[in-house]
Design an enzyme around this catalytic site. Structure first.
Site, PDB file in Angstrom:
ATOM      1  N   ASP A  61       0.829  -1.208   0.000  1.00  0.00           N
ATOM      2  CA  ASP A  61       0.000   0.000   0.000  1.00  0.00           C
ATOM      3  C   ASP A  61       0.868   1.265   0.000  1.00  0.00           C
ATOM      4  OD1 ASP A  61      -2.888   0.841   0.405  1.00  0.00           O
ATOM      5  OD2 ASP A  61      -1.985   1.870   2.128  1.00  0.00           O
ATOM      6  N   HIS A  76     -10.722  -1.273  -5.160  1.00  0.00           N
ATOM      7  CA  HIS A  76     -11.658  -0.881  -4.098  1.00  0.00           C
ATOM      8  C   HIS A  76     -11.680   0.625  -3.844  1.00  0.00           C
ATOM      9  CE1 HIS A  76      -7.709  -1.034  -2.397  1.00  0.00           C
ATOM     10  NE2 HIS A  76      -8.132  -0.400  -1.319  1.00  0.00           N
ATOM     11  N   ASP A  77     -10.836   1.379  -4.560  1.00  0.00           N
ATOM     12  CA  ASP A  77     -10.786   2.837  -4.379  1.00  0.00           C
ATOM     13  C   ASP A  77     -11.389   3.581  -5.565  1.00  0.00           C
ATOM     14  OD1 ASP A  77      -9.339   2.505  -1.999  1.00  0.00           O
ATOM     15  OD2 ASP A  77      -7.405   2.613  -3.037  1.00  0.00           O
TER      16      ASP A  77
HETATM   17  O1  TEU Z   1      -4.888   4.026  -1.421  1.00  0.00           O
HETATM   18  C1  TEU Z   1      -3.980   4.991  -1.763  1.00  0.00           C
HETATM   19  C2  TEU Z   1      -4.470   6.151  -2.534  1.00  0.00           C
HETATM   20  O2  TEU Z   1      -3.812   7.167  -2.558  1.00  0.00           O
HETATM   21  C3  TEU Z   1      -5.741   6.177  -3.249  1.00  0.00           C
HETATM   22  O3  TEU Z   1      -6.136   5.196  -4.042  1.00  0.00           O
HETATM   23  C4  TEU Z   1      -6.763   6.709  -2.291  1.00  0.00           C
HETATM   24  O4  TEU Z   1      -7.539   5.768  -1.654  1.00  0.00           O
HETATM   25  C5  TEU Z   1      -7.644   7.651  -3.010  1.00  0.00           C
HETATM   26  O5  TEU Z   1      -6.888   8.383  -3.882  1.00  0.00           O
HETATM   27  C6  TEU Z   1      -8.279   8.568  -2.045  1.00  0.00           C
HETATM   28  O6  TEU Z   1      -8.765   9.635  -2.777  1.00  0.00           O
HETATM   29  C7  TEU Z   1      -4.500   3.058  -0.502  1.00  0.00           C
HETATM   30  C8  TEU Z   1      -5.615   2.052  -0.304  1.00  0.00           C
HETATM   31  O7  TEU Z   1      -5.827   1.385  -1.517  1.00  0.00           O
HETATM   32  C9  TEU Z   1      -6.824   2.755   0.204  1.00  0.00           C
HETATM   33  O8  TEU Z   1      -7.942   1.928   0.312  1.00  0.00           O
HETATM   34  C10 TEU Z   1      -6.475   3.318   1.560  1.00  0.00           C
HETATM   35  O9  TEU Z   1      -7.535   4.100   2.040  1.00  0.00           O
HETATM   36  C11 TEU Z   1      -5.217   4.175   1.498  1.00  0.00           C
HETATM   37  O10 TEU Z   1      -4.162   3.607   0.749  1.00  0.00           O
HETATM   38  C12 TEU Z   1      -4.675   4.339   2.899  1.00  0.00           C
HETATM   39  O11 TEU Z   1      -4.152   3.126   3.358  1.00  0.00           O
END
Ligand code: TEU
Length: 568
Positions: free
Chosen positions: A198, A330-331
């Protein structure tokens, strides 16, 4: 020999929303075990499991309080052992999500760190004095507001690029790096096959934590120049690979999730000679329809720009390094609603067309759960429909500064991460077969017709199309190894490219719109064999193709001339 992951396909499971075995409305490891046959039927090689570690669940598990335990919501360590064994028995691999840029604020490391300025763990996190009575710099959190929170007990601020419950670890401290290495070794000993890491390009912050370039009307700025691809990140990753895998890294898969990474940096991260990560998960194509300063501000899709960014990454990592290929995770909102057309008349064809152009490229494809069914965005309407802290904070923030809340709701409905997190639609029954209890996030009402049960029984389903694409990747070395050449880069509706080796050529072509288009592909493709199409009755190739709405095809020709030139 080519590493195994170059011809592999990865499937991402977001456990909370995959399948629930105990009726509490939240997916769990037992649910995954029960549904492994779905993945075996699809034919994927690797499962990437989003976090299941012990966590207060502020960010659905991306806030970890114990890296060596499973959250009771999801099951037990015995359950994960069973899952690892079952996945292996089916010939697949299991990759864990490693979230080590930050921990949960409830992790004992942080509880100790915040207990006093001279606690031995103080330096495990990033603490700073106030500057002129406010935050030490202008950095903003990804989840709204400043990236700093004041700790009244010890009278300093701590840094959190994400939520205040997700304090950033101080990777400069060798004890922190050692602790992360130990966690990884512990999981490898349990039998997992690698890690998706991550935001791993955020672990080395710029020396002195300088202010980011100001953005008009924003007090706090997402400071990519302050934390992405920082000064020591390559050293930290190389050290991690060396110490954790001890030369056996070829057996495992490492994927670095890297928001804001440039192609130049990605070449360094994925250059096999440097031993950092196998592939990066980059975000340039995900930003294409977003305003640079507000991800919920929709700019609309510019297909020429989307193709250009994907093609630029293909070219940049052609000789050195490796791409991961994805439309969703998932984002991100559901891709068929975002870049496709979720009107029932075009839904299936557009889901298959998008899959075709992605899976034809060079790199390792990732499928996010439900994408193989063409799952769509959810009809969210009200602020209280959202569960994701990003969405909740964003709405509260707009409200607090007297912004346009109606516009915010439109943006959230299109872009919210909750769109990806509604339960998997297994069947047409109550709660879509996801759970016997009330799901934590509502099931999409379209599960009555859009579900796995229908699609696995139908030969021309979105699921069947994904299965065919996966099979092609396993059977044709050209998909992993072939050169990539874009065609018609300026066409706003046709997405086309060729792949080539000395012996073989492929043409991947899709009409990404509703209007029928006639495309001149040239006499060389005359009579080429159709490998895969997404509409019934697709013919062999001719020099000019007529492509109805969202028609997508892969044509193949063997290059006898080239083969003939080979030395006897
Ligand atoms: O995501 C990192 C990230 O910067 C993005 O995809 C983010 O969730 C999005 O831009 C927010 O606007 C990772 C994980 O995939 C995410 O689910 C987590 O919330 C984040 O890191 C923190 O661990």
């Amino acid at each position: 020999m080519s590493p195994w992951w170059k011809s592999a396909v990865v499937y991402q499971i977001y456990p909370r929303s995959f399948a629930d075995s105990d009726g509490d409305g939240i997916g769990d490891l037992g649910g995954i075990l029960h549904r492994l046959d779905h993945l075996a039927a699809l034919g994927v090689d690797v499962i990437w499991l989003s976090p299941v570690y012990r966590s207060p669940q502020a960010d659905n598990g991306y806030d970890i309080s114990d890296y060596r335990d499973i959250d009771p919501l999801f099951g037990t360590l015995a359950d994960i052992d069973t899952l690892i064994a079952e996945v292996h028995a089916l010939g697949m691999k299991l990759v864990m999500d490693l979230v080590v840029n930050h921990t949960s604020a409830e992790h004992p490391w942080f509880t100790e760190s915040r207990s006093s300025p001279d606690n031995p763990k103080r330096d495990w996190y990033i603490w700073r004095d106030a500057r002129d009575g406010v935050e030490p710099n202008n950095w903003g959190s990804f989840f709204s507001g400043p990236a700093w929170t004041w700790d009244p007990g010890t009278e300093q601020f701590y840094l959190h690029l994400f939520d205040r419950t997700q304090p950033d670890l101080n990777w400069h401290n060798p004890e922190v790096r050692k602790a992360v290495q130990d966690i990884m070794v512990w999981w490898l000993d349990r039998g997992v096959d690698g890690f998706r890491m991550d935001v791993i390009n955020f672990i080395s912050k710029a020396d002195g934590l300088p202010d980011a370039r100001p953005v008009p009307l924003q007090r706090h700025v997402i400071a990519f120049d302050g934390f992405a691809d920082g000064p020591r990140v390559h050293d930290y990753l190389a050290e991690l690979t060396r110490t954790v895998f001890g030369g056996r890294d070829g057996e495992y898969l490492t994927v670095g999730e890297m928001p804001g990474v440039t192609t130049e940096q990605a070449r360094l991260y994925t250059d096999p000679a440097r031993g950092e990560v196998d592939m990066v998960f980059q975000f340039e194509h995900m930003a294409i329809d977003q305003s640079p300063t507000d991800k919920f501000e929709d700019r609309g899709l510019d297909l020429v720009a989307l193709k250009a960014t994907m093609h630029r990454w293909q070219a940049a990592l052609a000789d050195t390094g490796w791409n991961s290929l994805y439309w969703s995770n998932h984002d991100q909102p559901r891709v068929v609603s975002r870049f496709g057309d979720d009107d029932p008349a075009y839904w299936a064809a557009s889901a298959k067309a998008l899959a075709t152009v992605l899976h034809g490229m060079r790199g390792t494809p990732f499928i996010y759960q439900g994408e193989e069914l063409g799952m769509t965005n959810h009809p969210f309407r009200y602020p209280q429909d959202y569960r994701d802290l990003e969405a909740v904070n964003y709405y509260d923030d707009v409200l607090a500064r007297g912004g346009d809340t109606a516009q915010a709701l439109i943006g959230l409905a299109r872009m919210s991460r909750d769109n990806a997190r509604t339960p998997i639609q297994w069947d047409a029954g109550e709660h879509a077969g996801f759970s016997t209890g009330e799901p934590w996030l509502p099931v999409n009402p379209n599960h009555r017709w859009l579900n796995a049960e229908v699609q696995t029984a139908t030969t021309d389903s979105v699921f069947a199309h994904y299965r065919a694409l996966i099979r092609l990747r396993h059977e044709l070395p050209i998909l992993a190894e072939g050169d990539f050449t874009p065609l018609f880069p300026d066409d706003p509706q046709i997405w086309a490219y060729t792949r080539a080796t000395a012996e073989h050529r492929l043409l991947v072509i899709a009409n990404c719109g509703r209007d029928t288009r006639t495309v001149d592909i040239g006499a060389e493709w005359e009579g080429a064999q159709l490998l895969l199409g997404n509409l019934p009755g697709t013919p062999a190739a001719s020099a000019s193709l007529e492509l109805p709405a969202w028609d997508a095809r892969i044509y193949s020709i063997a290059c006898h001339a080239a083969a003939g030139r080979r030395p006897a």
